[in-house]
Every structure is written in structure tokens, then in C-alpha cells.
Motif scaffolding. Structure first.
Motif, PDB file in Angstrom:
ATOM      1  N   SER A  17       0.836  -1.202   0.000  1.00 17.00           N
ATOM      2  CA  SER A  17       0.000   0.000   0.000  1.00 17.00           C
ATOM      3  C   SER A  17       0.870   1.252   0.000  1.00 17.00           C
ATOM      4  O   SER A  17       2.009   1.233   0.474  1.00 17.00           O
ATOM      5  CB  SER A  17      -0.907   0.026   1.235  1.00 17.00           C
ATOM      6  OG  SER A  17      -1.809  -1.059   1.232  1.00 17.00           O
ATOM      7  N   LEU A  18       0.304   2.319  -0.520  1.00 17.13           N
ATOM      8  CA  LEU A  18       0.918   3.637  -0.464  1.00 17.13           C
ATOM      9  C   LEU A  18      -0.190   4.663  -0.267  1.00 17.13           C
ATOM     10  O   LEU A  18      -1.319   4.454  -0.732  1.00 17.13           O
ATOM     11  CB  LEU A  18       1.656   3.985  -1.767  1.00 17.13           C
ATOM     12  CG  LEU A  18       3.083   3.524  -1.980  1.00 17.13           C
ATOM     13  CD1 LEU A  18       3.534   3.920  -3.388  1.00 17.13           C
ATOM     14  CD2 LEU A  18       4.021   4.092  -0.947  1.00 17.13           C
ATOM     15  N   LYS A  65     -11.383   0.936  -8.379  1.00 18.99           N
ATOM     16  CA  LYS A  65     -12.502   0.735  -7.449  1.00 18.99           C
ATOM     17  C   LYS A  65     -12.228  -0.438  -6.526  1.00 18.99           C
ATOM     18  O   LYS A  65     -11.802  -1.507  -6.953  1.00 18.99           O
ATOM     19  CB  LYS A  65     -13.792   0.496  -8.237  1.00 18.99           C
ATOM     20  CG  LYS A  65     -14.306   1.726  -8.954  1.00 18.99           C
ATOM     21  CD  LYS A  65     -15.557   1.415  -9.756  1.00 18.99           C
ATOM     22  CE  LYS A  65     -16.048   2.649 -10.498  1.00 18.99           C
ATOM     23  NZ  LYS A  65     -17.232   2.343 -11.351  1.00 18.99           N
ATOM     24  N   GLY A  66     -12.462  -0.225  -5.257  1.00 15.18           N
ATOM     25  CA  GLY A  66     -12.236  -1.261  -4.263  1.00 15.18           C
ATOM     26  C   GLY A  66     -10.810  -1.346  -3.755  1.00 15.18           C
ATOM     27  O   GLY A  66     -10.556  -1.997  -2.745  1.00 15.18           O
ATOM     28  N   ARG A  67      -9.879  -0.696  -4.446  1.00 15.99           N
ATOM     29  CA  ARG A  67      -8.472  -0.710  -4.012  1.00 15.99           C
ATOM     30  C   ARG A  67      -7.991   0.668  -3.586  1.00 15.99           C
ATOM     31  O   ARG A  67      -7.156   0.774  -2.681  1.00 15.99           O
ATOM     32  CB  ARG A  67      -7.575  -1.221  -5.146  1.00 15.99           C
ATOM     33  CG  ARG A  67      -7.849  -2.628  -5.590  1.00 15.99           C
ATOM     34  CD  ARG A  67      -6.747  -3.137  -6.526  1.00 15.99           C
ATOM     35  NE  ARG A  67      -6.635  -2.314  -7.729  1.00 15.99           N
ATOM     36  CZ  ARG A  67      -5.494  -1.783  -8.154  1.00 15.99           C
ATOM     37  NH1 ARG A  67      -4.375  -1.961  -7.482  1.00 15.99           N
ATOM     38  NH2 ARG A  67      -5.468  -1.073  -9.275  1.00 15.99           N
ATOM     39  N   PHE A  68      -8.493   1.707  -4.256  1.00 13.32           N
ATOM     40  CA  PHE A  68      -8.057   3.066  -3.966  1.00 13.32           C
ATOM     41  C   PHE A  68      -9.178   3.824  -3.269  1.00 13.32           C
ATOM     42  O   PHE A  68     -10.362   3.584  -3.527  1.00 13.32           O
ATOM     43  CB  PHE A  68      -7.702   3.799  -5.261  1.00 13.32           C
ATOM     44  CG  PHE A  68      -6.492   3.266  -5.988  1.00 13.32           C
ATOM     45  CD1 PHE A  68      -5.813   2.138  -5.560  1.00 13.32           C
ATOM     46  CD2 PHE A  68      -6.031   3.913  -7.119  1.00 13.32           C
ATOM     47  CE1 PHE A  68      -4.703   1.658  -6.237  1.00 13.32           C
ATOM     48  CE2 PHE A  68      -4.919   3.443  -7.814  1.00 13.32           C
ATOM     49  CZ  PHE A  68      -4.257   2.311  -7.358  1.00 13.32           C
ATOM     50  N   ALA A  69      -8.797   4.767  -2.417  1.00 12.60           N
ATOM     51  CA  ALA A  69      -9.800   5.571  -1.721  1.00 12.60           C
ATOM     52  C   ALA A  69      -9.292   6.990  -1.535  1.00 12.60           C
ATOM     53  O   ALA A  69      -8.135   7.201  -1.129  1.00 12.60           O
ATOM     54  CB  ALA A  69     -10.135   4.957  -0.366  1.00 12.60           C
ATOM     55  N   LEU A  70     -10.169   7.934  -1.812  1.00 14.58           N
ATOM     56  CA  LEU A  70      -9.854   9.349  -1.633  1.00 14.58           C
ATOM     57  C   LEU A  70     -10.353   9.843  -0.284  1.00 14.58           C
ATOM     58  O   LEU A  70     -11.390   9.404   0.200  1.00 14.58           O
ATOM     59  CB  LEU A  70     -10.539  10.179  -2.715  1.00 14.58           C
ATOM     60  CG  LEU A  70      -9.930  10.137  -4.113  1.00 14.58           C
ATOM     61  CD1 LEU A  70     -10.926  10.660  -5.126  1.00 14.58           C
ATOM     62  CD2 LEU A  70      -8.647  10.935  -4.159  1.00 14.58           C
ATOM     63  N   SER A  71      -9.600  10.782   0.293  1.00 17.84           N
ATOM     64  CA  SER A  71     -10.070  11.482   1.488  1.00 17.84           C
ATOM     65  C   SER A  71      -9.505  12.899   1.458  1.00 17.84           C
ATOM     66  O   SER A  71      -8.610  13.202   0.667  1.00 17.84           O
ATOM     67  CB  SER A  71      -9.643  10.753   2.764  1.00 17.84           C
ATOM     68  OG  SER A  71      -8.234  10.690   2.856  1.00 17.84           O
ATOM     69  N   LEU A  81      -4.777  10.043  -1.527  1.00 11.80           N
ATOM     70  CA  LEU A  81      -5.177   8.891  -2.325  1.00 11.80           C
ATOM     71  C   LEU A  81      -4.540   7.663  -1.684  1.00 11.80           C
ATOM     72  O   LEU A  81      -3.325   7.461  -1.774  1.00 11.80           O
ATOM     73  CB  LEU A  81      -4.720   9.039  -3.777  1.00 11.80           C
ATOM     74  CG  LEU A  81      -5.079   7.868  -4.698  1.00 11.80           C
ATOM     75  CD1 LEU A  81      -6.606   7.772  -4.859  1.00 11.80           C
ATOM     76  CD2 LEU A  81      -4.424   8.015  -6.068  1.00 11.80           C
ATOM     77  N   GLN A  82      -5.359   6.890  -0.987  1.00 12.60           N
ATOM     78  CA  GLN A  82      -4.890   5.650  -0.370  1.00 12.60           C
ATOM     79  C   GLN A  82      -4.958   4.554  -1.417  1.00 12.60           C
ATOM     80  O   GLN A  82      -6.030   4.298  -1.976  1.00 12.60           O
ATOM     81  CB  GLN A  82      -5.759   5.291   0.830  1.00 12.60           C
ATOM     82  CG  GLN A  82      -5.394   3.978   1.493  1.00 12.60           C
ATOM     83  CD  GLN A  82      -4.050   4.027   2.191  1.00 12.60           C
ATOM     84  OE1 GLN A  82      -3.722   5.011   2.861  1.00 12.60           O
ATOM     85  NE2 GLN A  82      -3.260   2.981   2.039  1.00 12.60           N
ATOM     86  N   MET A  83      -3.832   3.917  -1.676  1.00 12.18           N
ATOM     87  CA  MET A  83      -3.759   2.880  -2.702  1.00 12.18           C
ATOM     88  C   MET A  83      -3.366   1.563  -2.038  1.00 12.18           C
ATOM     89  O   MET A  83      -2.279   1.450  -1.461  1.00 12.18           O
ATOM     90  CB  MET A  83      -2.742   3.254  -3.781  1.00 12.18           C
ATOM     91  CG  MET A  83      -3.000   4.615  -4.419  1.00 12.18           C
ATOM     92  SD  MET A  83      -1.969   4.942  -5.860  1.00 12.18           S
ATOM     93  CE  MET A  83      -0.346   4.962  -5.099  1.00 12.18           C
ATOM     94  N   ASN A  84      -4.252   0.595  -2.116  1.00 18.02           N
ATOM     95  CA  ASN A  84      -4.022  -0.720  -1.524  1.00 18.02           C
ATOM     96  C   ASN A  84      -3.925  -1.783  -2.610  1.00 18.02           C
ATOM     97  O   ASN A  84      -4.342  -1.550  -3.752  1.00 18.02           O
ATOM     98  CB  ASN A  84      -5.156  -1.065  -0.567  1.00 18.02           C
ATOM     99  CG  ASN A  84      -5.289  -0.072   0.567  1.00 18.02           C
ATOM    100  OD1 ASN A  84      -4.302   0.456   1.075  1.00 18.02           O
ATOM    101  ND2 ASN A  84      -6.531   0.205   0.973  1.00 18.02           N
ATOM    102  N   SER A  85      -3.371  -2.925  -2.237  1.00 19.05           N
ATOM    103  CA  SER A  85      -3.260  -4.058  -3.172  1.00 19.05           C
ATOM    104  C   SER A  85      -2.665  -3.613  -4.503  1.00 19.05           C
ATOM    105  O   SER A  85      -3.201  -3.917  -5.578  1.00 19.05           O
ATOM    106  CB  SER A  85      -4.646  -4.688  -3.399  1.00 19.05           C
ATOM    107  OG  SER A  85      -5.198  -5.111  -2.182  1.00 19.05           O
ATOM    108  N   LEU A  86      -1.557  -2.922  -4.420  1.00 17.30           N
ATOM    109  CA  LEU A  86      -0.953  -2.360  -5.620  1.00 17.30           C
ATOM    110  C   LEU A  86      -0.470  -3.445  -6.569  1.00 17.30           C
ATOM    111  O   LEU A  86      -0.021  -4.528  -6.147  1.00 17.30           O
ATOM    112  CB  LEU A  86       0.195  -1.427  -5.241  1.00 17.30           C
ATOM    113  CG  LEU A  86      -0.257  -0.055  -4.730  1.00 17.30           C
ATOM    114  CD1 LEU A  86       0.859   0.649  -3.991  1.00 17.30           C
ATOM    115  CD2 LEU A  86      -0.763   0.805  -5.874  1.00 17.30           C
ATOM    116  N   LYS A  87      -0.583  -3.132  -7.859  1.00 16.38           N
ATOM    117  CA  LYS A  87      -0.186  -4.057  -8.916  1.00 16.38           C
ATOM    118  C   LYS A  87       0.890  -3.400  -9.784  1.00 16.38           C
ATOM    119  O   LYS A  87       1.015  -2.172  -9.793  1.00 16.38           O
ATOM    120  CB  LYS A  87      -1.393  -4.401  -9.781  1.00 16.38           C
ATOM    121  CG  LYS A  87      -2.582  -4.944  -9.019  1.00 16.38           C
ATOM    122  CD  LYS A  87      -3.780  -5.121  -9.942  1.00 16.38           C
ATOM    123  CE  LYS A  87      -4.992  -5.619  -9.176  1.00 16.38           C
ATOM    124  NZ  LYS A  87      -6.170  -5.796 -10.075  1.00 16.38           N
ATOM    125  N   ALA A  88       1.586  -4.209 -10.553  1.00 17.92           N
ATOM    126  CA  ALA A  88       2.628  -3.670 -11.432  1.00 17.92           C
ATOM    127  C   ALA A  88       2.051  -2.638 -12.392  1.00 17.92           C
ATOM    128  O   ALA A  88       2.704  -1.631 -12.702  1.00 17.92           O
ATOM    129  CB  ALA A  88       3.294  -4.806 -12.195  1.00 17.92           C
TER     130      ALA A  88
END
Length: 129
Positions: A17-18, A65-71, A81-88
Motif C-alpha cells: 500500500s501507499l 474501485k475497491g483498491r483506492f480511496a480518496l479522502s 489517495l490511499q492505494m491498496n493491493s498495488l499491482k505492477a
């Protein structure tokens, strides 16, 4: 003078995550929608996510959708921008940008670069094992 400054990028492994931050100055977050765009090598800029100027409406690219979230933290003049389950395929330079479309409304501008007049300098995200 409107300014946006991104931070939080880095090199991570797939599944990590980042949290990216976009700190703004010279304007209120209540006036402008803030969008995030990604520029991958050899590809066109892609709109990832956007939060309305009212702060209570968001929109995401399908792949986010479902991986990133704004606040948003108005006191810190910052959008996250919260980024989870990041992919290449999430690798690229990430830019935040401000749009006056939907001024002080819940409307989220369409994620086209032409709808956003003011841009930050970008922060690099690299997802690699």
C-alpha cells in the motif's frame, strides 16, 4: 497563485500500500474538485480518481474501485489517495490536479485532463517485485 504539491510515492512490492498526498495552496478545497492522474511510460495520461469540491462525492477508474480511496483534510489543505493491493500496472507518475467545474457542488468532473487547469509536479510510484 494556485499550487499543488504531491508526495508519498515510492518503490513498493505487489500487494503493498501507499498513500499519496496532494497539498494545495492559493485556493480552498471547497472551491475546486481534485483529481488524480497517472502517466505510465509510453501511455496516455489516465484519470484515476476525483473528489468533488463539496468533498462528499468521489469517482474512480474501474481498475481502482475497491483498491483506492480518496479522502480530504481541509485543515491541512490536503487530499489523500490511499492505494491498496498495488499491482505492477499501477506503476507511473501520479499527478493531482484542480478543476473549477462543479464549483461548490457535489458534481465530480469527468476525469479528462482538459477539465483540470492546475497541476502538480507529480510523484513516482513503482510497483515491482
Amino acid at each position: 497563485q494556485l499550487q499543488l504539491v504531491e508526495s508519498g510515492g515510492g518503490l513498493v512490492q505487489p500487494g503493498d500500500s501507499l498513500r499519496l498526498a496532494c497539498e494545495v495552496s492559493g485556493f480552498s478545497l471547497d472551491w475546486y474538485a481534485i483529481g488524480w492522474f497517472r502517466q505510465a511510460p509510453g501511455k496516455e495520461s489516465e484519470g484515476i480518481a476525483c473528489i468533488s469540491s463539496s468533498g462528499d462525492s468521489t469517482a474512480y477508474l474501474d481498475s481502482a474501485k475497491g483498491r483506492f480511496a480518496l479522502s480530504r483534510d481541509n485543515a491541512k489543505h490536503t487530499v489523500y489517495l490511499q492505494m491498496n493491493s498495488l499491482k505492477a500496472e499501477d506503476t507511473g507518475a501520479y499527478y493531482c490536479a484542480a478543476s473549477s467545474l462543479g464549483f461548490q457542488t457535489r458534481d465530480v468532473p469527468t476525469l479528462l485532463p482538459s477539465n483540470f487547469a492546475n497541476w502538480g509536479q507529480g510523484t513516482q510510484v513503482t510497483v515491482s517485485s
